[in-house]
Design a protein around this motif. Sequence first.
Motif, PDB file in Angstrom:
ATOM      1  N   MET A 206      42.411  73.567  17.208  1.00 28.59           N
ATOM      2  CA  MET A 206      43.328  72.799  18.046  1.00 28.59           C
ATOM      3  C   MET A 206      44.547  73.642  18.404  1.00 28.59           C
TER       4      MET A 206
ATOM      5  N   THR B 259      45.957  68.889  23.319  1.00 30.69           N
ATOM      6  CA  THR B 259      44.963  69.594  22.520  1.00 30.69           C
ATOM      7  C   THR B 259      43.920  70.232  23.436  1.00 30.69           C
TER       8      THR B 259
ATOM      9  N   ASN C  35      40.681  71.193  22.231  1.00 28.78           N
ATOM     10  CA  ASN C  35      39.412  71.251  21.514  1.00 28.78           C
ATOM     11  C   ASN C  35      38.290  70.791  22.444  1.00 28.78           C
TER      12      ASN C  35
ATOM     13  N   LYS D  18      38.942  67.423  10.388  1.00 29.55           N
ATOM     14  CA  LYS D  18      38.724  67.762  11.804  1.00 29.55           C
ATOM     15  C   LYS D  18      39.635  66.997  12.776  1.00 29.55           C
TER      16      LYS D  18
ATOM     17  N   ASP E 188      42.908  67.938  14.917  1.00 33.26           N
ATOM     18  CA  ASP E 188      43.356  67.406  16.211  1.00 33.26           C
ATOM     19  C   ASP E 188      43.754  65.941  16.114  1.00 33.26           C
TER      20      ASP E 188
END
Lengths: 351, 351
Positions: A1, A42, A44, B108, B142
């Motif tokens: 992230m 973010t 991701n 995560k 995240d």
Amino acid sequence: MTLCLPAAGRPYALAIFLEDWVELREIGEFGLIDRIRKWTCTHNPALLKGIGDDVAVIESGKKVLLITTDLLIEDIHFELNWIDPFHLGKKALLVNISDIAAMGGTPKYFLISLGLPRNLSLSFISSFYRGLKDGAKRFGVDLIGGDTSVSGKIIVNICLLGEGKRGSLLFRSGAKVGDDLFVSGTLGDAALGLKILQKNGPQGKPRGLIQRHHSPSPRIQLGQALARHHGATAMIDVSDGLLIDAHHLLAESGVGAQIWEDRIPLSNLYQKWIHLFSKSPYQFALSGGEDYELLFTARPEMRQKVSELALSFKIPITHIGKIVPKSEGLHVIGLDGEKYSPARLGFEHFK
Amino acid sequence: MTLCLPAAGRPYALAIFLEDWVELREIGEFGLIDRIRKWTCTHNPALLKGIGDDVAVIESGKKVLLITTDLLIEDIHFELNWIDPFHLGKKALLVNISDIAAMGGTPKYFLISLGLPRNLSLSFISSFYRGLKDGAKRFGVDLIGGDTSVSGKIIVNICLLGEGKRGSLLFRSGAKVGDDLFVSGTLGDAALGLKILQKNGPQGKPRGLIQRHHSPSPRIQLGQALARHHGATAMIDVSDGLLIDAHHLLAESGVGAQIWEDRIPLSNLYQKWIHLFSKSPYQFALSGGEDYELLFTARPEMRQKVSELALSFKIPITHIGKIVPKSEGLHVIGLDGEKYSPARLGFEHFK
């Protein structure tokens, strides 16, 4: 992230200095959420949807994982005068299930964090859990964990996990100019039911409206069907009220909408009782919350398909408006045929 | 999901009647959790661990999904006199990461539900989010969603998702008679740090102990290594205090333990300052919470391996006791060589 500093290039120290003078009540819930988005962007690639929809979407192998959370606080979201522990437990779960329904997903597992006063009776808590189990059984979801703490007021936070297929999900974004705007069921019943409870107490009548306040009916199967058949282009559940939830959908899609007041679906009970509680017959249908119906957009060529789904699920679906360019904003065509822009969309925390 | 009625065969109506007379304070947090387990048993084969561990474990393709949640309430779990918003945000996330560490998983994603007073300044909230981001960046997680609401007191609920491999996870269950009992780091620092804050205010000294209260160090890598190498048989993080968390591990494993007081690892700062706050030098190390160290059991033949892990991660790991039959319970060998059973294990909500 990669976590980003608030708004790249913005004079950061100055911003913090100014923030010392701003209270939450000035920016409101949605102003806060906008800032949280800026504070916490973010990158991701597995995160398909983050802050902005009610449900986060994460890639997980062939499937996608859906996650949503909802915080309920005594005397803010509910009062023990108006709801018994069984229905409180059930509703706390169902409002989360409705968020998954609005994406076309399948709810699977949930965790519950409970803050409970020290002097609460065990019978209250066991009724609460019976309600929770009742809702869980109906939708085939499992309670898998949680946290408990002593607290002054009752606090309920549920985190619900669901799953879906990547190509078969609907989001708030996706509505296009020219799309039809539809809503399932009838609107305003839950808000009117709450008004009746507040005025006439738990024995108030009619029970049908109170029931709509106590027991939402998340539209899981309808939501899945709309998403699976690509019948719809964008979807949200009506939790805060038709206008404000329409506003969220429009903002994420970058469009405006016209809503026809005379088409808004009202139940017979609502029409019979509304005049005792409001001079404006559409007040609760437009701005009352907790309907947990689906508000969605679809291309005009899908009208036949939408009618078939309504028939097959035995859920009324009503064409209540159309998507227009963003510049036209969100406006309503009143019963008198006049166009107006609603001054207040609905409930917003902090304000 | 098959949801079960509380305790099959039990006279249900009578049980409900009796529950009317029982308040939460009488059964305490762990009494409540036991009942919740009975009320909500499940038979979903994909659910590998549910209520009982801090983290729920779900099969999801080749990997397993780990989910944990933690509710923090102002004036119950924290006071704004003793912690600034940056550290509050950071700590709220790290205590959840510690739960994932105690299974050997990888954190995560997380969602955060926030209840915030209307008059809170935006600068408080942006500091809180900076702390949250700081913790998130350190562990590569995240922020993917959440909920916000107005509230009288500040409420923070985080739901953290992680992942792991099915054969490479550790649970509270798994300890066997004859296993060694180990703990990472040093104990009691965070609780002593809080005492110093409460007595001497935010400018209190020494900073090192206050720092341990403000900034836990979840042992993610050590936890993963212990789980991967099958070096350990059971594991938990020390969040409520050594004795009570040891009790949880023992209860889930169906064993007892002997803990050697003179082996409990104390920091130099703790040893230097404890006499100002307690006559009993081990009080905070035994029963103070918030250490967020790993407490684990391992077969005696793994001692060399455990030493190597301590060296490679530069984290002290201390052999503080041994697993004994359940009939012997949890007991401590005091500094004087006398065996005693602790009267009070640690903090428990509601009691």
